[in-house]
Design an enzyme around this catalytic site. Structure first.
Site, PDB file in Angstrom:
ATOM      1  N   LYS A  20      29.337   6.586   7.169  1.00  0.00           N
ATOM      2  CA  LYS A  20      28.589   7.049   8.458  1.00  0.00           C
ATOM      3  C   LYS A  20      27.513   6.554   8.970  1.00  0.00           C
ATOM      4  CE  LYS A  20      30.722  11.014   6.683  1.00  0.00           C
ATOM      5  NZ  LYS A  20      31.433  12.217   6.602  1.00  0.00           N
ATOM      6  N   ARG A  77      36.553   5.484  10.112  1.00  0.00           N
ATOM      7  CA  ARG A  77      37.248   5.387  11.127  1.00  0.00           C
ATOM      8  C   ARG A  77      36.168   5.161  12.816  1.00  0.00           C
ATOM      9  NH1 ARG A  77      41.980   9.479  10.572  1.00  0.00           N
ATOM     10  NH2 ARG A  77      43.266   8.352   9.548  1.00  0.00           N
ATOM     11  N   GLU A 139      37.983   0.744   3.653  1.00  0.00           N
ATOM     12  CA  GLU A 139      38.812   0.421   4.596  1.00  0.00           C
ATOM     13  C   GLU A 139      38.052   0.978   6.150  1.00  0.00           C
ATOM     14  OE1 GLU A 139      43.588   0.012   5.090  1.00  0.00           O
ATOM     15  OE2 GLU A 139      43.300   1.729   6.580  1.00  0.00           O
ATOM     16  N   ASN A 148      43.914   6.769  19.191  1.00  0.00           N
ATOM     17  CA  ASN A 148      43.676   7.907  18.105  1.00  0.00           C
ATOM     18  C   ASN A 148      44.569   9.020  17.885  1.00  0.00           C
ATOM     19  OD1 ASN A 148      41.880   9.008  15.597  1.00  0.00           O
ATOM     20  ND2 ASN A 148      40.583  10.084  16.806  1.00  0.00           N
TER      21      ASN A 148
HETATM   22  P1  0O2 Z   1      45.873   8.355   5.280  1.00  0.00           P
HETATM   23  O1  0O2 Z   1      46.635  10.057   5.584  1.00  0.00           O
HETATM   24  O2  0O2 Z   1      45.232   8.142   6.328  1.00  0.00           O
HETATM   25  O3  0O2 Z   1      44.868   8.716   3.975  1.00  0.00           O
HETATM   26  P2  0O2 Z   1      50.887   1.123   4.561  1.00  0.00           P
HETATM   27  O4  0O2 Z   1      50.485   2.464   3.625  1.00  0.00           O
HETATM   28  O5  0O2 Z   1      52.185   0.487   3.970  1.00  0.00           O
HETATM   29  O6  0O2 Z   1      51.538   0.766   5.979  1.00  0.00           O
HETATM   30  P3  0O2 Z   1      48.452  -0.902   4.104  1.00  0.00           P
HETATM   31  O7  0O2 Z   1      48.360  -1.747   3.317  1.00  0.00           O
HETATM   32  O8  0O2 Z   1      47.886   0.673   2.823  1.00  0.00           O
HETATM   33  O9  0O2 Z   1      49.678   0.031   4.564  1.00  0.00           O
HETATM   34  O10 0O2 Z   1      47.123  -0.652   4.396  1.00  0.00           O
HETATM   35  P4  0O2 Z   1      47.365  -0.611   6.536  1.00  0.00           P
HETATM   36  O11 0O2 Z   1      48.481  -0.172   6.891  1.00  0.00           O
HETATM   37  O12 0O2 Z   1      46.835  -1.347   6.242  1.00  0.00           O
HETATM   38  O13 0O2 Z   1      46.542   0.783   6.734  1.00  0.00           O
HETATM   39  C1  0O2 Z   1      47.310   1.832   6.083  1.00  0.00           C
HETATM   40  C2  0O2 Z   1      46.607   3.353   6.779  1.00  0.00           C
HETATM   41  O14 0O2 Z   1      46.314   2.725   8.214  1.00  0.00           O
HETATM   42  C3  0O2 Z   1      47.292   4.518   6.652  1.00  0.00           C
HETATM   43  O15 0O2 Z   1      46.537   5.145   5.719  1.00  0.00           O
HETATM   44  C4  0O2 Z   1      46.946   5.400   8.349  1.00  0.00           C
HETATM   45  O16 0O2 Z   1      45.809   5.791   8.158  1.00  0.00           O
HETATM   46  C5  0O2 Z   1      47.247   4.042   9.140  1.00  0.00           C
HETATM   47  N1  0O2 Z   1      48.049   3.820   9.186  1.00  0.00           N
HETATM   48  C6  0O2 Z   1      49.703   2.860   9.297  1.00  0.00           C
HETATM   49  N2  0O2 Z   1      50.285   3.150   9.395  1.00  0.00           N
HETATM   50  C7  0O2 Z   1      50.125   4.548  10.299  1.00  0.00           C
HETATM   51  C8  0O2 Z   1      51.457   4.603  11.262  1.00  0.00           C
HETATM   52  O17 0O2 Z   1      52.515   4.700  11.320  1.00  0.00           O
HETATM   53  N3  0O2 Z   1      50.898   6.295  11.989  1.00  0.00           N
HETATM   54  C9  0O2 Z   1      49.671   6.520  11.162  1.00  0.00           C
HETATM   55  N4  0O2 Z   1      49.346   7.871  11.605  1.00  0.00           N
HETATM   56  N5  0O2 Z   1      48.818   5.987  10.640  1.00  0.00           N
HETATM   57  C10 0O2 Z   1      49.267   4.495   9.876  1.00  0.00           C
HETATM   58  P5  0O2 Z   1      47.247   6.283   4.591  1.00  0.00           P
HETATM   59  O18 0O2 Z   1      47.419   6.061   3.026  1.00  0.00           O
HETATM   60  O19 0O2 Z   1      48.866   5.764   5.092  1.00  0.00           O
HETATM   61  O20 0O2 Z   1      47.209   7.620   5.103  1.00  0.00           O
END
Ligand code: 0O2
Length: 211
Positions: A20, A77, A139, A148
């Site tokens: 951060k 982010r 990430e 956002n």
């Molecule tokens: P949080 O609460 O934000 O931590 P997958 O989870 O299968 O889609 P993967 O492999 O985990 O995919 O990686 P990806 O897609 O690069 O990154 C996942 C994160 O991206 C999510 O974390 C969200 O922060 C964001 N994200 C991905 N797809 C979406 C979506 O359709 N809508 C929203 N609002 N955010 C998304 P988490 O763990 O889901 O949640």
């Protein structure tokens, strides 16, 4: 919090705090030079334990493999005003030598089925612990303010409906995603106009502050 989780999450917490400072520092450097900053603001969080367990179950990740297979236990982010700023930010991240990039996922040219748009950069970040260096995955999600806004709203609705949206909500979210896309397009077209106004405003502010 259980001792085991506290130990496990400690390097992730440390990484989020350090990153951060570093990523906000990038914005400060642009400001200092009086030029447009491609970074509007930066946030960071460590994934709550309940979400880690949920995701591990959903993606079949054994708990002893979290470190290797869950890339977003530490998450940053970076929000940008304009879509083109995202490229600039990614370029700046690629040039740094305090971490290595292990993966990039472009959900902007390839938006997700949900309508989600964002650019994800997964890095390997070295944290200095008292027992030695620990390399962890972090990430970084880079997105515009409009992306956002949509993602934040969709995320809360997702939570409310546990991912099973009623048809009308699903359609509205798709339309909202389209509207966010158009908003980004329009803002890009008047980008120079906006930047001129912002520069004039901060000059005025500076004069006021010095009075
Ligand atoms: P949080 O609460 O934000 O931590 P997958 O989870 O299968 O889609 P993967 O492999 O985990 O995919 O990686 P990806 O897609 O690069 O990154 C996942 C994160 O991206 C999510 O974390 C969200 O922060 C964001 N994200 C991905 N797809 C979406 C979506 O359709 N809508 C929203 N609002 N955010 C998304 P988490 O763990 O889901 O949640």
């Amino acid at each position: 919090m259980e001792k085991h989780w506290e130990f496990f999450l400690a390097p992730y917490k440390q990484a989020v705090e350090e990153l951060k400072v570093k990523l906000k520092g990038m914005r400060a450097q642009f400001e200092m030079q009086g030029v447009h900053s491609p970074i509007e603001f930066v946030t960071g969080r460590v994934k709550p334990i309940a979400s880690i367990l949920d995701k591990a179950q959903k993606k079949n990740i054994p708990l002893d493999q979290l470190e290797q297979q869950m890339q977003d236990i530490a998450g940053l982010r970076m929000m940008c005003q304009f879509v083109d700023d995202i490229k600039t930010v990614v370029h700046l991240l690629r040039q740094r030598n305090d971490f290595t990039i292990v993966e990039e996922r472009d959900y902007i040219t390839q938006k997700k089925e949900s309508g989600y748009r964002s650019y994800h950069v997964v890095i390997r970040y070295p944290v200095q612990m008292i027992y030695g260096e620990k390399n962890i995955l972090v990430e970084i999600q880079i997105r515009t303010l409009a992306m956002n806004f949509w993602a934040t709203i969709e995320h809360s609705l997702n939570y409310k409906y546990s991912g099973k949206f009623p048809e009308d909500i699903k359609q509205r979210l798709q339309r909202a995603a389209e509207a966010a896309y158009l908003l980004d397009e329009e803002m890009s077209k008047i980008r120079f106009e906006i930047q001129e106004a912002q520069a004039a405003f901060s000059r005025k502010q500076e004069v006021k502050d010095n009075e």
